[in-house]
Design a protein around this motif. Sequence first.
Motif, mmCIF file in Angstrom:
data_model
loop_
_atom_site.group_PDB
_atom_site.id
_atom_site.type_symbol
_atom_site.label_atom_id
_atom_site.label_comp_id
_atom_site.label_asym_id
_atom_site.label_seq_id
_atom_site.Cartn_x
_atom_site.Cartn_y
_atom_site.Cartn_z
ATOM 1 N N ARG A 121 0.816 -1.207 0.000
ATOM 2 C CA ARG A 121 0.000 0.000 0.000
ATOM 3 C C ARG A 121 0.857 1.267 0.000
ATOM 4 N NH1 ARG A 121 -5.285 -0.487 1.618
ATOM 5 N NH2 ARG A 121 -5.356 1.724 1.053
ATOM 6 N N VAL A 122 1.942 1.249 0.769
ATOM 7 C CA VAL A 122 2.838 2.403 0.788
ATOM 8 C C VAL A 122 3.504 2.567 -0.568
ATOM 9 C CG1 VAL A 122 4.948 3.333 1.795
ATOM 10 C CG2 VAL A 122 3.232 2.288 3.273
ATOM 11 N N GLU A 123 3.941 1.461 -1.146
ATOM 12 C CA GLU A 123 4.618 1.529 -2.442
ATOM 13 C C GLU A 123 3.671 2.058 -3.519
ATOM 14 O OE1 GLU A 123 8.032 1.444 -4.549
ATOM 15 O OE2 GLU A 123 7.843 0.768 -2.460
ATOM 16 N N GLN A 124 2.431 1.603 -3.485
ATOM 17 C CA GLN A 124 1.450 2.095 -4.456
ATOM 18 C C GLN A 124 1.240 3.599 -4.318
ATOM 19 O OE1 GLN A 124 -1.930 -0.372 -3.534
ATOM 20 N NE2 GLN A 124 -1.571 -1.727 -5.291
ATOM 21 N N GLU A 125 1.154 4.075 -3.110
ATOM 22 C CA GLU A 125 0.908 5.487 -2.870
ATOM 23 C C GLU A 125 2.088 6.332 -3.348
ATOM 24 O OE1 GLU A 125 -1.745 8.504 -1.229
ATOM 25 O OE2 GLU A 125 -1.941 6.410 -1.873
ATOM 26 N N ILE A 126 3.285 5.858 -3.055
ATOM 27 C CA ILE A 126 4.474 6.613 -3.465
ATOM 28 C C ILE A 126 4.572 6.682 -4.978
ATOM 29 C CG2 ILE A 126 6.993 6.554 -3.489
ATOM 30 C CD1 ILE A 126 6.912 5.492 -0.641
ATOM 31 N N ARG A 127 4.365 5.567 -5.628
ATOM 32 C CA ARG A 127 4.498 5.553 -7.088
ATOM 33 C C ARG A 127 3.359 6.312 -7.753
ATOM 34 N NH1 ARG A 127 8.080 1.517 -9.283
ATOM 35 N NH2 ARG A 127 9.277 0.585 -7.576
ATOM 36 N N LEU A 128 2.245 6.482 -7.031
ATOM 37 C CA LEU A 128 1.136 7.243 -7.590
ATOM 38 C C LEU A 128 1.386 8.744 -7.493
ATOM 39 C CD1 LEU A 128 -1.779 7.354 -8.714
ATOM 40 C CD2 LEU A 128 -2.565 7.324 -6.326
ATOM 41 N N LEU A 129 1.987 9.204 -6.392
ATOM 42 C CA LEU A 129 2.106 10.637 -6.145
ATOM 43 C C LEU A 129 3.505 11.191 -6.333
ATOM 44 C CD1 LEU A 129 -0.122 10.929 -2.935
ATOM 45 C CD2 LEU A 129 -0.769 11.333 -5.315
ATOM 46 N N GLU A 130 4.524 10.337 -6.379
ATOM 47 C CA GLU A 130 5.892 10.838 -6.457
ATOM 48 C C GLU A 130 6.142 11.483 -7.830
ATOM 49 O OE1 GLU A 130 10.424 9.284 -5.618
ATOM 50 O OE2 GLU A 130 8.959 7.883 -6.422
ATOM 51 N N LYS A 131 6.863 12.610 -7.784
ATOM 52 C CA LYS A 131 7.272 13.296 -9.013
ATOM 53 C C LYS A 131 8.777 13.161 -9.134
ATOM 54 C CE LYS A 131 3.472 16.608 -8.813
ATOM 55 N NZ LYS A 131 3.086 18.051 -8.749
ATOM 56 N N SER A 132 9.198 12.236 -9.976
ATOM 57 C CA SER A 132 10.631 11.955 -10.113
ATOM 58 C C SER A 132 11.118 12.370 -11.496
ATOM 59 C CB SER A 132 10.898 10.461 -9.890
ATOM 60 O OG SER A 132 12.263 10.177 -10.075
ATOM 61 N N ASN A 133 12.418 12.727 -11.534
ATOM 62 C CA ASN A 133 13.030 13.133 -12.810
ATOM 63 C C ASN A 133 13.458 11.941 -13.644
ATOM 64 O OD1 ASN A 133 12.745 15.846 -12.141
ATOM 65 N ND2 ASN A 133 14.683 15.842 -11.001
ATOM 66 N N ARG A 134 13.273 10.754 -13.131
ATOM 67 C CA ARG A 134 13.670 9.551 -13.861
ATOM 68 C C ARG A 134 12.560 8.512 -13.747
ATOM 69 N NH1 ARG A 134 15.186 5.572 -10.377
ATOM 70 N NH2 ARG A 134 15.513 6.212 -8.204
ATOM 71 N N ASP A 135 12.628 7.533 -14.618
ATOM 72 C CA ASP A 135 11.664 6.437 -14.567
ATOM 73 C C ASP A 135 12.036 5.489 -13.437
ATOM 74 O OD1 ASP A 135 10.347 7.472 -16.729
ATOM 75 O OD2 ASP A 135 11.485 6.281 -18.194
ATOM 76 N N LEU A 136 11.074 5.188 -12.588
ATOM 77 C CA LEU A 136 11.341 4.293 -11.459
ATOM 78 C C LEU A 136 11.463 2.864 -11.934
ATOM 79 C CD1 LEU A 136 8.861 5.727 -8.795
ATOM 80 C CD2 LEU A 136 11.294 6.242 -9.096
ATOM 81 N N GLU A 137 12.274 2.109 -11.209
ATOM 82 C CA GLU A 137 12.462 0.697 -11.518
ATOM 83 C C GLU A 137 11.157 -0.042 -11.231
ATOM 84 O OE1 GLU A 137 14.912 -2.365 -12.959
ATOM 85 O OE2 GLU A 137 15.329 -0.219 -12.751
ATOM 86 N N GLU A 138 10.704 -0.787 -12.197
ATOM 87 C CA GLU A 138 9.439 -1.492 -12.041
ATOM 88 C C GLU A 138 9.612 -2.721 -11.148
ATOM 89 O OE1 GLU A 138 6.438 -0.746 -12.949
ATOM 90 O OE2 GLU A 138 7.039 1.127 -13.941
ATOM 91 N N LEU A 139 8.662 -2.910 -10.290
ATOM 92 C CA LEU A 139 8.651 -4.107 -9.446
ATOM 93 C C LEU A 139 7.969 -5.239 -10.195
ATOM 94 C CD1 LEU A 139 7.674 -2.472 -6.049
ATOM 95 C CD2 LEU A 139 9.846 -3.592 -6.580
ATOM 96 N N PRO A 140 8.303 -6.490 -9.849
ATOM 97 C CA PRO A 140 7.677 -7.627 -10.540
ATOM 98 C C PRO A 140 6.158 -7.601 -10.362
ATOM 99 C CG PRO A 140 9.553 -8.349 -9.218
ATOM 100 C CD PRO A 140 9.310 -6.911 -8.867
#
Length: 943
Positions: free
Chosen positions: A478-497
């Motif tokens: 749930r935390v990971e979903q929230e971060i990846r939903l709202l985070e504004k990053s300058n790079r593409d995040l590594e995808e989890l399996p």
Amino acid sequence: MNIKGSSNFDSIQMDETPRHREKFVAKTFKRRSTNFENLQRSIQLLDDAVSPSTNAFARTPRAGNLNLRHSTYTPAHISTPSKLDNSELYTFTSAKKKVVHKDQAISSSDLNSSLSAYKVQSNETVFSPFQSVLADGYTKDLSYLGNEDHGKKASLELLEAFKDSLKNHSGSPQALDLVSDYQSVCSKYVSSLTELALKVTKNQSMFQNTVSLLEILHGEKQTWQLVYSLFKDRLEEETKVEMMDETMTSHISKPSVWALSNKNIANKLFEKDFSVRQAQLVVDWLEVCSFEGLNAQPDNAMYFKDGPVIWESTLHRLQKMKQSMHLIGDKSIVSEMDPDAPHRQQRSLDNIDESDERRLLRNLFTLLRTGQFDKASELCHFYGQPWRAASLEGWRLVHDPNYKETASSDGKLLPVEGNIFRDVWKTVCWRMAKDCNLDQFERAMYASLSGNLEALLPVCMSWKDYVWAYFKVMVDIRVEQEIRLLEKSNRDLEELPSEYYDKLLEPNEIFKEIEACIDEKVSLEAKTWYHIIQKHIILDDIGGLIESMYAWLHKDREWLPSHLVRMMAHLVLFLRSIGYTDSKETLCEAIVIAYVEDLISSGTNKNLVAFYVATLSPPVQIEWYAKFLEGIEGEERRECLIWAEDEGLDVAAITKMVVETIRNRDTASTMPSDSLVPDLTISEEDAVKISAIDWLIFDEIHRPEAIKQANSLLRSFIAVKKYAAARELFNKLPMDTVDVIYRLWHAQAGSEDLPPSERNAIREYLCMKAYLDAVESFNDWFILYHKGQPTMESGEGGGSFSDQVAMEHKMKQYKQEHSRWMYNLQLQTKTSRDRIYNVLIFPDGGWLVDSAEDPHADELRQNQMEQLRRIHLPALCLNLHTILHSSGMHEEAVQIADVVASEVHQLYQVFDKESLQQLLTLISKSSHSLLNAGKDPLGYEMV
């Protein structure tokens, strides 16, 4: 010098070789140990001064950054008190609910089971704090413990402590303080009993209660911890929802600056998402449960490590090979000392290092399982593996405090927290958890940090381990979903399996999977009492919880420990106080009744019964306190009534029910014949019934009820001719009973007449007195007439002069005694006659006939009185005739017919045909005697 995983060991001299543990060192090497220790100590002091091992890598994120466990819900440091602490284990002390651990007691059963979860299939020993305690000699002398059953003593004290807590924190606003008190009480006794249990062996029969109580209280203590943490959050959530309006809601929903920080995003998630916050509280609770007793483990790392150098045995072998100039080394072990060497070269370490490594990994996982990330990091540094500490620190969420906080006093920017490449680190952790070549505990470590449930479950050996694993993974996702939903990053995040998101289960689904677990031990644990209670509390299924506990009372009542019943009762009382039991109030009351029943049957802590009975509904209060009073004897009765008054119970109704219940026992008695043969024995059952009237005479205010109950019991005694019991019962009532009734009524109603029920009760009481006096007087006459008459000794008329003188003396003495007997008989005859007439011609309607019309008259009472009139009035007439006829008072004996035939008293109505014929036959004998005396049949002189 501090070697931290360097592969360049060519420059290391033999004297710098780390010292082996003594049991593995040869004699030649031992002789050099003293010089080596001095050298090592000097090197260590210098190394610590330049670069302390715990801070070897400045780039490694340290404790204090946000964990996926949410730092506002997770202890930053846990300490063990040096003495018994009666305070709660952890409390939420702020709006953010930061957990503060205050008491860390050890339970032998829970600790050993927890340790067994991390034990590998080998001959290696897992650290247990019990070993160190027992090694200190606590078992040497148990004489001071005596033969006292400490478990039984603690049980009695525990009941009092819970009652005091409940009494001191009554009401909804203090509900959480009440749970905190329960928790503290359990902690206190767990600590003290644990200390005692460590000093004895379980096969000592006198300490069986102590050990059993300890196991029960440990489960209860943890349950109260769970109740406190979850319900505090739930109640605060309810308050927040009630106070929140639409404006506040729209304001909070704006992401604003939260998206700039992973830590803030997670904090916001925990603040706004109730389910995630509750799940994290469950994780924290499970880690606290596992932590208890294990906090000393890092301090015992020297058990398998003598210095800060990694893999010293392997290093020593490589140095020996280097010194001996072996061209070909041992290919079974690594040839390099970097951390990845065993995995890269597919070679093993020295056997000693392999064993130490497995033990280290197992203990590191134990620390992670107990939520002690900082201690896990310290242990890695101590063992010479700072790189492993760094690998465990990658979960820290990124947070730049400079967006909201001001710079430091010198104007410099504050450091950025966390791991900016956390997504990459997490992907690597997931892959490591999937790597079957790694130790299962190493895989589990990284699985717990990356949300890999599949790699985490194999090391879980208990129900709590499974619940922890499932909920920890759920929160992580749930935390990971929230971060990846709202985070504004300058790079593409590594995808989890993709399988990472497969185990995002709802709590009820989690428990279903655990209950269906293929591990039989875990599935059986899921069905234990405390775990079922904890499951329902976690699911917020209060209805299901109450139904389950109620079902146990019907199916497993004889197996339920008394302390579990106590815990269940206090749990439903807590739930009732916060308004969670409205739909299950009947079942809740049944659970409290079960505890009251245990208190009554135990015969101890009698002062508690009134307090818990007062928590029931009024009709049930009367019923159960009356049952309790039925078994109370002697001086305790008054004290029990005082307790009832203190708790506001209806003492009048209770005492009435007690007397009625006891009075109605064994009511199947055969009706007597019409003779008045007295029963002068008082059976044990009769004595109990008579003694029951005491409940109504302690307080004058209950005197009206006392006379009514006494009358009812007198009717039952007189019906079967138990005159001795009836007289003792009558004497039980104070002589001033009638005066007290009038005084109480006039004090309440002034000059008004008594109510009909009281007037009739007093009249019946006087009727009973008249009857008992008549019966006793007749019995006295009967004994005097048949057994008291003096007898003349037979003697010969002739004989010597002395014999004649003696005979004359005896005759004179006989005449004197006979005259005295005749005089006493005449007095007794008149007394008996008068007392029988007092019954036969009782004023205002007759004996046992109410003079006041009562619209609420008891039909059963009326029937009983009528039956008593039909039984005893004819018998009294017959016995009156016996007295008069035997005493020569034939005229009065014949006059009995006039009394019976009188329309004023209408006694003829209570005679049946047989008894009337019998009376007429006796009267006819008196008439014959009159005729023989020269008088007419009615006793008049014949002209």
